[in-house]
Design a protein around this motif. Structure first.
Motif, mmCIF file in Angstrom:
data_model
loop_
_atom_site.group_PDB
_atom_site.id
_atom_site.type_symbol
_atom_site.label_atom_id
_atom_site.label_comp_id
_atom_site.label_asym_id
_atom_site.label_seq_id
_atom_site.Cartn_x
_atom_site.Cartn_y
_atom_site.Cartn_z
ATOM 1 N N GLY A 1 34.007 53.896 36.590
ATOM 2 C CA GLY A 1 34.635 54.820 35.653
ATOM 3 C C GLY A 1 36.139 54.719 35.741
ATOM 4 N N GLY A 2 36.817 55.087 34.671
ATOM 5 C CA GLY A 2 38.272 55.081 34.652
ATOM 6 C C GLY A 2 38.840 53.781 34.123
ATOM 7 N N ARG A 3 40.120 53.568 34.376
ATOM 8 C CA ARG A 3 40.824 52.361 33.933
ATOM 9 C C ARG A 3 41.719 51.898 35.084
ATOM 10 N NH1 ARG A 3 37.798 51.678 30.201
ATOM 11 N NH2 ARG A 3 38.070 52.411 28.103
ATOM 12 N N LEU A 4 41.752 50.567 35.260
ATOM 13 C CA LEU A 4 42.576 49.982 36.308
ATOM 14 C C LEU A 4 43.411 48.845 35.755
ATOM 15 C CD1 LEU A 4 39.504 50.524 37.856
ATOM 16 C CD2 LEU A 4 41.125 50.322 39.692
ATOM 17 N N PHE A 5 44.540 48.601 36.410
ATOM 18 C CA PHE A 5 45.348 47.428 36.108
ATOM 19 C C PHE A 5 44.867 46.308 37.017
ATOM 20 C CE2 PHE A 5 48.595 50.689 34.948
ATOM 21 C CZ PHE A 5 48.805 50.283 33.634
ATOM 22 N N LEU A 6 44.592 45.158 36.431
ATOM 23 C CA LEU A 6 44.318 43.933 37.173
ATOM 24 C C LEU A 6 45.438 42.993 36.775
ATOM 25 C CD1 LEU A 6 42.542 42.261 39.047
ATOM 26 C CD2 LEU A 6 41.189 41.588 37.063
ATOM 27 N N GLY A 7 46.490 42.977 37.593
ATOM 28 C CA GLY A 7 47.723 42.312 37.184
ATOM 29 C C GLY A 7 48.279 43.069 35.995
ATOM 30 N N ASP A 8 48.480 42.369 34.874
ATOM 31 C CA ASP A 8 48.991 43.000 33.654
ATOM 32 C C ASP A 8 47.877 43.452 32.717
ATOM 33 O OD1 ASP A 8 51.618 42.614 34.457
ATOM 34 O OD2 ASP A 8 51.737 40.637 33.509
ATOM 35 N N ASP A 9 46.640 43.065 33.020
ATOM 36 C CA ASP A 9 45.500 43.422 32.172
ATOM 37 C C ASP A 9 44.942 44.787 32.562
ATOM 38 O OD1 ASP A 9 45.639 40.929 30.886
ATOM 39 O OD2 ASP A 9 44.368 40.003 32.412
ATOM 40 N N VAL A 10 44.274 45.439 31.622
ATOM 41 C CA VAL A 10 43.605 46.709 31.897
ATOM 42 C C VAL A 10 42.101 46.465 31.822
ATOM 43 C CG1 VAL A 10 43.246 49.085 31.114
ATOM 44 C CG2 VAL A 10 45.524 48.062 30.972
ATOM 45 N N VAL A 11 41.392 46.918 32.848
ATOM 46 C CA VAL A 11 39.936 46.787 32.890
ATOM 47 C C VAL A 11 39.324 48.179 32.996
ATOM 48 C CG1 VAL A 11 39.970 44.464 33.875
ATOM 49 C CG2 VAL A 11 39.929 46.446 35.402
ATOM 50 N N GLY A 12 38.073 48.278 32.543
ATOM 51 C CA GLY A 12 37.404 49.575 32.550
ATOM 52 C C GLY A 12 35.981 49.463 33.032
ATOM 53 N N PRO A 13 35.202 50.494 32.763
ATOM 54 C CA PRO A 13 33.830 50.557 33.258
ATOM 55 C C PRO A 13 33.025 49.307 32.930
ATOM 56 C CG PRO A 13 34.459 52.647 32.302
ATOM 57 C CD PRO A 13 35.562 51.674 31.990
ATOM 58 N N GLY A 14 32.344 48.816 33.960
ATOM 59 C CA GLY A 14 31.510 47.632 33.813
ATOM 60 C C GLY A 14 32.202 46.347 34.222
ATOM 61 N N ALA A 15 33.509 46.390 34.463
ATOM 62 C CA ALA A 15 34.230 45.181 34.869
ATOM 63 C C ALA A 15 33.915 44.868 36.329
ATOM 64 C CB ALA A 15 35.732 45.372 34.688
ATOM 65 N N LEU A 16 33.538 43.617 36.592
ATOM 66 C CA LEU A 16 33.325 43.136 37.956
ATOM 67 C C LEU A 16 34.524 42.283 38.318
ATOM 68 C CD1 LEU A 16 31.465 42.947 40.429
ATOM 69 C CD2 LEU A 16 30.425 40.939 39.374
ATOM 70 N N ILE A 17 35.228 42.704 39.344
ATOM 71 C CA ILE A 17 36.474 42.061 39.741
ATOM 72 C C ILE A 17 36.265 41.348 41.072
ATOM 73 C CG2 ILE A 17 38.893 42.503 40.355
ATOM 74 C CD1 ILE A 17 38.387 45.183 38.612
ATOM 75 N N ASN A 18 36.717 40.104 41.146
ATOM 76 C CA ASN A 18 36.630 39.304 42.367
ATOM 77 C C ASN A 18 35.189 39.160 42.852
ATOM 78 O OD1 ASN A 18 37.972 37.760 44.389
ATOM 79 N ND2 ASN A 18 37.734 39.457 45.810
ATOM 80 N N ALA A 19 34.291 38.780 41.959
ATOM 81 C CA ALA A 19 32.867 38.671 42.302
ATOM 82 C C ALA A 19 32.638 37.791 43.519
ATOM 83 C CB ALA A 19 32.075 38.141 41.110
ATOM 84 N N GLN A 20 33.435 36.730 43.688
ATOM 85 C CA GLN A 20 33.262 35.836 44.819
ATOM 86 C C GLN A 20 33.455 36.543 46.150
ATOM 87 O OE1 GLN A 20 35.544 35.553 42.446
ATOM 88 N NE2 GLN A 20 35.209 33.665 41.318
ATOM 89 N N GLY A 21 34.187 37.639 46.140
ATOM 90 C CA GLY A 21 34.427 38.408 47.360
ATOM 91 C C GLY A 21 33.168 39.034 47.932
ATOM 92 N N ALA A 22 32.091 39.057 47.144
ATOM 93 C CA ALA A 22 30.818 39.578 47.644
ATOM 94 C C ALA A 22 30.152 38.589 48.591
ATOM 95 C CB ALA A 22 29.877 39.883 46.475
ATOM 96 N N MET A 23 30.564 37.325 48.527
ATOM 97 C CA MET A 23 29.924 36.299 49.361
ATOM 98 C C MET A 23 30.879 35.503 50.230
ATOM 99 S SD MET A 23 26.823 34.667 47.200
ATOM 100 C CE MET A 23 26.367 33.699 48.601
ATOM 101 N N ALA A 24 32.147 35.463 49.898
ATOM 102 C CA ALA A 24 33.069 34.586 50.608
ATOM 103 C C ALA A 24 34.385 35.297 50.884
ATOM 104 C CB ALA A 24 33.324 33.332 49.770
ATOM 105 N N ASP A 25 35.100 34.772 51.861
ATOM 106 C CA ASP A 25 36.430 35.278 52.175
ATOM 107 C C ASP A 25 37.367 34.764 51.088
ATOM 108 O OD1 ASP A 25 38.614 36.391 53.403
ATOM 109 O OD2 ASP A 25 38.748 34.875 54.971
ATOM 110 N N THR A 26 37.806 35.643 50.220
ATOM 111 C CA THR A 26 38.628 35.239 49.084
ATOM 112 C C THR A 26 40.032 35.819 49.189
ATOM 113 O OG1 THR A 26 37.958 37.156 47.777
ATOM 114 C CG2 THR A 26 36.621 35.160 47.551
#
Length: 180
Positions: free
Chosen positions: A86-111
């Motif tokens: 929920g809500g809104r976040l800045f990812l760098g200069d972009d704005v992402v909202g509900p449902g956005a998966l950020i840094n998916a690789q971080g779920a499995m690897a040291d990123t």
């Protein structure tokens, strides 16, 4: 005042305390089914069974972020995956909202986090880290196999793209044409 209103002020708050809005009015959250659907849309989790994705979303740490708060700095090592509930976040200069998966690789690897993540407004995130994913893979090996299949398909696609670009570049190269 009704019989079910606690004592205090007429609106039911304790005297001397202000009424706080419920968390869902601050950062409305996606229902679990929509969080599962967001995970399923990602390349990493696309082949994982819905029941396992539900368990992943349900088991993730939920973090409430206040406006302006930095969640993860650019270049941070070991960043987990973040799913915006929920809500809104800045990812760098972009704005992402509900449902956005950020840094998916971080779920499995040291990123390394490629861009900073901070709250544009009050938000709610699910933190999907490596220990959680490892625990679930240990309990559900089919989940790990599905994730590895997805990663393999992505790597094969990347390799095909690199080969195609290399061939195209070599075809345009004047030294290559002179040798022919």
């Amino acid at each position: 005042m009704s019989d079910d209103t606690p004592p205090g002020t007429p609106d039911g708050t304790a005297q001397g305390k202000s009424a706080q809005p419920a968390p869902d009015t601050i950062f409305p959250s996606l229902p679990l089914d929509e969080l599962v659907a967001a995970l399923a849309r990602s390349a990493l989790f696309r082949d994982v069974e819905p029941a396992q994705l539900r368990l992943l979303a349900f088991s993730a740490v939920v973090r409430e972020i206040t406006e302006g708060e930095v969640v993860c700095a650019q270049g941070a090592h070991g960043a987990p995956a973040f799913l915006v509930s929920g809500g809104r976040l800045f990812l760098g200069d972009d704005v992402v909202g509900p449902g956005a998966l950020i840094n998916a690789q971080g779920a499995m690897a040291d990123t390394v986090m490629p861009r900073a993540l901070s709250a544009k407004k009050n938000s709610k995130l699910l933190i999907i880290d490596r220990p959680l994913v490892a625990r679930l893979i240990g309990e559900y090996p089919t989940m790990g196999r599905a994730m590895m299949r997805s990663l393999g398909m992505d790597l094969r696609g990347l390799a095909r793209g690199v080969r195609a670009q290399t061939r195209a570049a070599m075809a345009k190269s004047p030294t290559r044409a002179a040798r022919s």
